[in-house]
Write a protein that holds these residues in place. Structure first.
Motif, short mmCIF file in Angstrom:
data_model
loop_
_atom_site.label_atom_id
_atom_site.label_comp_id
_atom_site.label_asym_id
_atom_site.label_seq_id
_atom_site.Cartn_x
_atom_site.Cartn_y
_atom_site.Cartn_z
N ARG A 151 0.85 -1.19 0.00
CA ARG A 151 0.00 0.00 0.00
C ARG A 151 0.89 1.24 0.00
O ARG A 151 1.78 1.38 0.83
CB ARG A 151 -0.92 0.01 1.21
CG ARG A 151 -1.76 1.28 1.35
CD ARG A 151 -2.79 1.16 2.44
NE ARG A 151 -3.81 0.17 2.06
CZ ARG A 151 -4.88 -0.10 2.81
NH1 ARG A 151 -5.05 0.53 3.96
NH2 ARG A 151 -5.75 -1.00 2.41
N ALA A 153 1.59 5.60 -0.20
CA ALA A 153 1.23 6.73 0.66
C ALA A 153 -0.13 7.30 0.30
O ALA A 153 -0.81 7.90 1.14
CB ALA A 153 2.31 7.81 0.57
N ASP A 154 -0.53 7.15 -0.96
CA ASP A 154 -1.83 7.67 -1.38
C ASP A 154 -2.97 6.73 -1.07
O ASP A 154 -4.11 6.96 -1.48
CB ASP A 154 -1.80 7.97 -2.89
CG ASP A 154 -1.38 6.75 -3.69
OD1 ASP A 154 -1.02 5.72 -3.06
OD2 ASP A 154 -1.40 6.82 -4.93
N GLY A 155 -2.69 5.61 -0.37
CA GLY A 155 -3.74 4.67 -0.01
C GLY A 155 -4.03 3.63 -1.07
O GLY A 155 -4.90 2.78 -0.87
N VAL A 156 -3.35 3.67 -2.18
CA VAL A 156 -3.57 2.71 -3.26
C VAL A 156 -2.62 1.52 -3.07
O VAL A 156 -1.43 1.71 -2.83
CB VAL A 156 -3.35 3.36 -4.63
CG1 VAL A 156 -3.53 2.33 -5.75
CG2 VAL A 156 -4.32 4.51 -4.82
N THR A 157 -3.16 0.30 -3.15
CA THR A 157 -2.36 -0.91 -3.01
C THR A 157 -1.86 -1.36 -4.37
O THR A 157 -2.65 -1.56 -5.29
CB THR A 157 -3.18 -2.04 -2.36
OG1 THR A 157 -3.64 -1.60 -1.08
CG2 THR A 157 -2.35 -3.29 -2.19
N ALA A 190 -8.10 0.66 -8.39
CA ALA A 190 -8.11 2.03 -7.87
C ALA A 190 -8.92 2.93 -8.80
O ALA A 190 -8.80 2.84 -10.03
CB ALA A 190 -6.68 2.54 -7.75
N LYS A 193 -8.47 9.20 -11.23
CA LYS A 193 -8.52 10.55 -10.69
C LYS A 193 -9.35 11.44 -11.61
O LYS A 193 -9.18 11.41 -12.83
CB LYS A 193 -7.11 11.12 -10.55
CG LYS A 193 -6.26 10.38 -9.52
CD LYS A 193 -4.90 11.01 -9.40
CE LYS A 193 -4.06 10.29 -8.36
NZ LYS A 193 -2.72 10.91 -8.22
#
Length: 222
Positions: A151, A153-157, A190, A193
């Motif tokens: 995972r 830092a942006d929360g995406v694994t 994910a 954006k």
């Protein structure tokens, strides 16, 4: 043989050694041996002993072997060892009226043994399964696959995959790609954006219009 008494009335024991052949090859042709397993010409070679058999000592003995360590072999009138080859119906007379032993005849018989082992089927099935598994291992191409999920830092694994073939094969990248495609259908992806919103103060060229109050006055010094 127990309970026998010699010519002097002394209680003693008798022992006999016998060698049987079903089809005797004949005298003068070496030791006794049989030419055929069937009873075509049966002969019994017999010798007699007297003395102590050792049966009163209480020690176990082999019934198929005669212990002659405490026995004496009978001798004939010529002071020779008493031995004789008997045919069915013939007898051997012991010296000094000690009695006789007769070769009455032969009774043929057969022995059969029947056994049942229920575990043989299971053992056979296990052996067949082991051979089948060994044969299959020679044709099945084994693979090792590693999957790592980290995972950010942006929360995406982020999922990473790697593979190793136990044998050389050009299909490993393709198989690894198929596995990754199969995981994508079940693993969450994910979200994309969203695009940045357009600034209403900018025109199509990307420049912002200048307000009249911000415009420099004519004749002003630059």
């Amino acid at each position: 043989m127990d309970g026998y008494r010699d010519k002097n009335g002394v209680k003693t024991q008798l022992g006999f050694k016998a060698f049987f052949v079903p089809t005797f090859a004949g005298e003068g042709k070496g030791q006794m041996f049989s030419q055929f397993p069937g009873a075509e010409y049966p002969v019994l070679a017999l010798s007699a002993y007297s003395g102590s058999l050792g049966v009163d000592s209480g020690l176990p003995q082999n019934v198929y072997q005669l212990d002659t360590s405490k026995m004496n072999e009978f001798k004939n009138e010529d002071d020779e060892l008493l031995k004789k080859m008997l045919r069915p119906g013939e007898k051997l007379d012991l010296p000094d009226g000690g009695g006789s032993i007769t070769f009455d005849g032969i009774e043929e018989w057969a022995s059969f043994q029947i056994s049942q082992q229920p575990g043989n089927g299971l053992a056979l099935g296990g052996a067949v399964a082991a051979i089948a598994g060994l044969a299959a291992s020679l044709f099945i191409q084994r693979r090792r696959v590693w999957v790592r999920a980290v995972r950010g830092a942006d929360g995406v694994t982020v999922v990473e995959m790697a593979g190793l073939g136990r044998s050389e094969s050009a299909k490993l990248p393709e198989e690894l790609g198929d596995l990754a495609a199969a995981l994508i259908t079940t693993a969450p992806v994910a979200p994309e954006k969203p695009d940045a919103p357009e600034n209403p103060d900018t025109n199509e060229a990307g420049s912002r219009p200048v307000h009249p109050a911000e415009a420099p006055a004519e004749g002003a010094e630059k």
